[in-house]
Design a protein around this motif. Sequence first.
Motif, short mmCIF file in Angstrom:
data_model
loop_
_atom_site.label_atom_id
_atom_site.label_comp_id
_atom_site.label_asym_id
_atom_site.label_seq_id
_atom_site.Cartn_x
_atom_site.Cartn_y
_atom_site.Cartn_z
N PRO A 30 0.93 -1.13 0.02
CA PRO A 30 -0.07 -0.15 -0.15
C PRO A 30 0.78 1.20 -0.19
CG PRO A 30 0.01 -1.01 2.19
CD PRO A 30 0.65 -2.05 1.32
N ARG A 31 0.44 2.25 -0.63
CA ARG A 31 0.94 3.65 -0.82
C ARG A 31 0.21 4.57 -0.73
NH1 ARG A 31 6.39 2.56 -3.15
NH2 ARG A 31 6.92 0.55 -3.23
N ALA A 32 0.54 5.97 -0.66
CA ALA A 32 -0.28 6.87 -1.14
C ALA A 32 0.09 7.71 -2.15
CB ALA A 32 -0.23 8.13 0.15
N TYR A 33 -0.77 8.04 -3.35
CA TYR A 33 -0.28 8.69 -4.46
C TYR A 33 -0.98 10.25 -4.25
CZ TYR A 33 0.91 4.31 -6.36
OH TYR A 33 1.67 2.91 -6.44
N GLY A 34 0.02 11.15 -4.67
CA GLY A 34 -0.31 12.41 -4.77
C GLY A 34 -0.52 13.13 -3.24
N GLY A 35 0.67 12.72 -2.56
CA GLY A 35 0.55 13.11 -0.97
C GLY A 35 0.93 14.41 -0.80
N LEU A 36 1.42 14.70 0.19
CA LEU A 36 2.01 16.15 0.73
C LEU A 36 3.24 16.40 0.05
CD1 LEU A 36 0.72 18.36 2.72
CD2 LEU A 36 2.39 17.53 4.08
N VAL A 37 3.29 17.68 -0.78
CA VAL A 37 4.49 18.19 -1.36
C VAL A 37 5.03 19.23 -0.86
CG1 VAL A 37 5.73 18.91 -3.38
CG2 VAL A 37 4.04 16.83 -3.40
N LEU B 219 7.31 19.47 -10.02
CA LEU B 219 6.11 18.64 -10.40
C LEU B 219 5.32 19.42 -11.47
CD1 LEU B 219 5.00 17.08 -6.97
CD2 LEU B 219 6.35 15.97 -8.79
N PRO C 258 3.81 12.59 -6.77
CA PRO C 258 4.54 12.31 -5.28
C PRO C 258 3.83 10.82 -4.90
CG PRO C 258 3.01 14.24 -5.00
CD PRO C 258 3.14 13.89 -6.66
N VAL C 259 4.62 10.01 -4.66
CA VAL C 259 3.99 8.69 -4.30
C VAL C 259 4.84 8.40 -2.70
CG1 VAL C 259 3.83 6.21 -4.78
CG2 VAL C 259 3.80 8.05 -6.59
N SER C 260 4.03 7.95 -1.97
CA SER C 260 4.72 7.54 -0.60
C SER C 260 5.38 6.16 -1.06
CB SER C 260 3.60 7.43 0.29
OG SER C 260 2.85 6.28 0.37
N LEU C 261 6.25 5.97 -0.27
CA LEU C 261 7.19 4.83 -0.33
C LEU C 261 6.42 3.46 -0.02
CD1 LEU C 261 10.92 5.66 0.27
CD2 LEU C 261 9.67 5.53 -1.91
N ALA C 262 5.79 3.67 1.24
CA ALA C 262 5.08 2.65 1.95
C ALA C 262 4.08 3.15 2.80
CB ALA C 262 6.03 1.34 2.28
N ALA C 263 2.85 2.24 3.07
CA ALA C 263 2.19 2.77 3.97
C ALA C 263 2.28 1.31 5.11
CB ALA C 263 0.83 2.97 3.67
N SER D 29 -0.46 -0.07 6.35
CA SER D 29 -1.67 -1.03 6.03
C SER D 29 -2.45 -0.25 4.84
CB SER D 29 -2.55 -1.05 7.22
OG SER D 29 -3.44 0.40 7.35
N THR D 30 -3.53 -1.09 4.47
CA THR D 30 -4.40 -0.70 3.19
C THR D 30 -5.34 0.34 3.73
OG1 THR D 30 -5.68 -2.58 3.54
CG2 THR D 30 -4.15 -2.80 1.61
N LEU E 219 -5.30 3.55 4.69
CA LEU E 219 -4.10 4.76 4.46
C LEU E 219 -4.39 5.87 5.57
CD1 LEU E 219 -3.61 4.85 0.63
CD2 LEU E 219 -2.09 3.87 2.50
N ALA F 278 0.64 8.39 5.57
CA ALA F 278 1.09 7.99 4.00
C ALA F 278 1.15 8.91 3.08
CB ALA F 278 -0.06 6.77 3.67
N TRP F 279 0.76 9.91 3.31
CA TRP F 279 0.77 11.12 2.39
C TRP F 279 2.32 11.68 2.45
CZ3 TRP F 279 -3.34 15.40 2.72
CH2 TRP F 279 -4.73 15.05 2.93
N SER G 202 6.07 12.54 1.85
CA SER G 202 7.21 12.51 1.07
C SER G 202 8.38 12.76 1.66
CB SER G 202 6.99 12.97 -0.22
OG SER G 202 7.09 14.57 0.01
N LYS H 289 2.07 14.08 8.32
CA LYS H 289 2.04 14.21 6.81
C LYS H 289 3.38 14.66 6.48
CE LYS H 289 -2.63 15.60 7.09
NZ LYS H 289 -3.62 16.80 7.04
N GLY H 290 4.29 15.12 7.19
CA GLY H 290 5.54 15.58 6.75
C GLY H 290 5.56 17.16 6.28
N ALA I 193 12.05 0.83 0.69
CA ALA I 193 11.62 1.21 -0.95
C ALA I 193 10.47 0.57 -1.18
CB ALA I 193 12.65 0.78 -1.92
#
Lengths: 407, 552
Positions: A203-210, A218, B14-19, B21-22, B24, B28-29, B31, B527-528, B552
């Motif tokens: 599982p990953r988050a797409y389009g997260g905080l930048v 981007l 932007p894609v988080s490397l991993a979370a 669990s499903t 989210l 997981a936001w 970066s 969220k960083g 990764a």
Amino acid sequence: MPERLLLTGNHAAAYGAMLARSEVISAYPITPQTMIVELLSELTASGRLDAKFITVESEHSAMAACVGASAAGARAYTATSGQGLALMHEMLHWAVGARLPIVLTNVSRAMAPGWSIWSDQSDILSQRDVGWMMLFAESVQEAQDFIIWMYRVAEQVFLPGMVGMDAFILSHTAEPLIVHDQEAVDEYLPGFQPLYDLDPEQPRAYGGLVNRDHYFELRYKVYENMERAGQLLIDAGEEFGEVLGHKYTPLEGFMLDDADYVLVSAGAMTSNVRQAVRDLREKGIKAGLLRVIAFRPFPVKQIRQKLGGRKKVAVLDRNMSAGHSGIFAEEIRSALLGRPDAPPVYGYVVGIGGRDVRVETAHEVMNDLLVRDEPEMSLFVGVKGLPIGPLRSDYEIRPLEPLEVMR
Amino acid sequence: MSGLDHVDNYPEIPVSLAATSTVLKTGAWRSVRPVIRIRTAPCSAYCPAGISIPEYFDHLKEEKLDEAHSVFMERNPFPRITGRVCPHLCEQGCNLAVATDEKPLSIRSIERWLGDQTADLPHPYPTEETGKQVAVVGAGPAGMAAAYYLRRSGHKVTVFDRRESAGGILRYGIPEYRLPTAVVENEIEKLEDMGVEFRMRLALGTDLKLEDLEAAYAAVFVATGATGQRSTGIEGESLLEPGLAFLEAANRNLASLPGERCAVIGGGNTAMDVARMLQRMGAKVTVLYRRTLAEMPAIEEEYERALEDGVDFNWLTQPRKVTKLGDKLLVTVEQMRLGTPDESGRRRPEPTGITRELRFDGVFSATGEKADTAPFPDRLRDSHGWLDLDGDGATKDPLVYAGGDLATGPATVIEAVVAGRNAARAIDAELGYADRWPAEPPADTVSPAEVNVTYMPHHDRAEDPPAVTADPFAEETNTLTAADVLGEIDRCLSCGYCNTCGTCFVFCPDGAILWDNGPRIDHEFCKGCGICVNECPGHAMVLVNEREVSHA
């Protein structure tokens, strides 16, 4: 083998989505787009189209569902109109930032209030800056084909695209339509390969905080890809001709080569403008037509090439940006700005809220253009009680109301 | 953040490397992630000893005196001494002075308070004896520091010195009003209490031979200082009284005034001490210096105190000749002017040919001292006659180390202490115990641009108050009170060291900072955004690219 059918623009759009093998369709019905949704739901229910049809409670959710589906690797399609497109606005941005090549058909209608379902370009042009590609269809055939053409480019640059067609004039009018052979379309449009594979195991988050350090880059890439899409539309339009029998281009000229007076138009009203140009040529007036098909990316270089050196240019806008002018006129002026051979650009606002733009309307515009000395930002055509012209000069601008003096 | 310095290295989205669990969670936001990281405060970076200043301040704030003391002692065993005489380079580095219009933190005064508070705290007796014996020659600050760290490491240490009492420059050079003898004696007693043996009245080269020490000890550290008088090049030099010898006589209560009007030649710290001591003994003193105030090497504070004492300064004044005129001394001085910078970067004084004559009862030279390297064999010296040493004071002979003023020429007490510690560490390693010394502070120093001064309290800097005394030789300042020290520490931004101030906890917009006696970042929800990093007064947090810390 291709089929030849008599169909409305809405049904043609549904056929376009089917031929493109859209895998997820999520839409909310709205007049005058409803027939697209109805036909697609029938096609999926019957199994003729192998797609998931997701019903939703609003256009915002429809686009959100398309975003999810596209991120998951499905070719996603939706259709909407007017207020529905406005409600989608936030998610339109999301599709761009997430680089999802969703295709949308917008059946352009006037914005409320007053409540109107009739043809007008204001709804789609209000989304000018979200970063979607935009094509303006003139015919039922194009309402179908532009969906396929758009997917071909969108999936290369990972940007979404919308196809605009005029409410009723196209959406509800039947014309002969060539429904392409599925195998030929498959050859033209291979399966969608998403940027990223979504894997539930990871599982990953797409389009997260930048943060501020990284957002600009981007977005810069969005601009770069939009720029690239300009050439890809040309190339993919050429390929469309080779594979499916009709070549498409971002701009289309008619009797343009030696024209002194050029009428610029987009969408279905162009057919009537074209007829007017024919008539004018018979009368010995060197008139020509430039039809804008691709509005985003805007074909700036080609516009300069096609309009440079003309005596006068009249731009017909079925929209107006209050406080400025018609939006096509504004874009064309800006493309020509500073060019040594830039012609004067006259902005004509026509057909607002679905009022007819007839062949005669185009003649009226040309008659005005020939005698008018100074180009104007906006010349209103057909406002009751007023001749063609800019805002009336005898209109009294009332001074600021005096404040009630507090005692 | 590495890798993201060019647009071509950016992903499309932007894609988080991993979370985890499903489902989210907002974490997981992310970066980039905030990391609480110990970084080096500029005060520590400027301190020759690299003392972890914000760390011991934090312990003081928590009223943990013993912890504060032990942090300090890792790098400098003599806070009572350096708390009085150090030129406090730390304060020059203080981010407050750059990031605000406030004065830097009064670090030396806090150090002095710490030293005085722990004056009776005995040094820990070594837990394990190594059975090795190390000789230290010279009982000044370098020798004392080396003795402390060697003994603490479990070696038997014998300190030799040519004088009758230990302390070197601390006892015989620095005047009583700046550093009371009682403070020095207290430190020597504490060294004796931990088992250091002091053997006095034994001079290297005459009573002691280097080769005999080498034969008898596992290692030898020589720190005999720089007390030799350098030639001034002034005609009639024999009529000048050496400044350092005068200070030693004064510290032994054996000095007498040659008369009312005295001159001191030089602009260093010895010159300031001589001038002030003479002034306090009742003389009217004029300092003759060949450059100007801007080039003068003395600590500014000592110059200011000399002015307060009534000392006069004659700038751009180069003595050329001293002659006897009855019971007076006639000094011919040449007016100088500043020319181009020399190798030290200071503008070089150039002669003008204009001379005048000044009349004094006594003239003292304080133009620099030199080290006596005669007891060392030629093989340990370079072509200029200087000792050939590495950074830790090791000579070419693996058993012999040297440091302090002997190696560097006249320098500060803290530099001597650092030399003693470095040599002790090198000897300890040579004797087989390399791993028991703390790591050096990280190179990553907190810059003034990073700190956040928004929430700091604003009050006057606490400085050592002047002592109210009629005795000109009694210590001239008092130590701060505990309340002043705690108030002053409140101004500290704690650069690069989390002092659990709670600012991050207060400002995290997502409640993603938990509190377990200090901040803990909840990565499930962080969220960083980086707000905590920006708000942290001392920037003891950094944002790192998620790729660098997450799988990764």
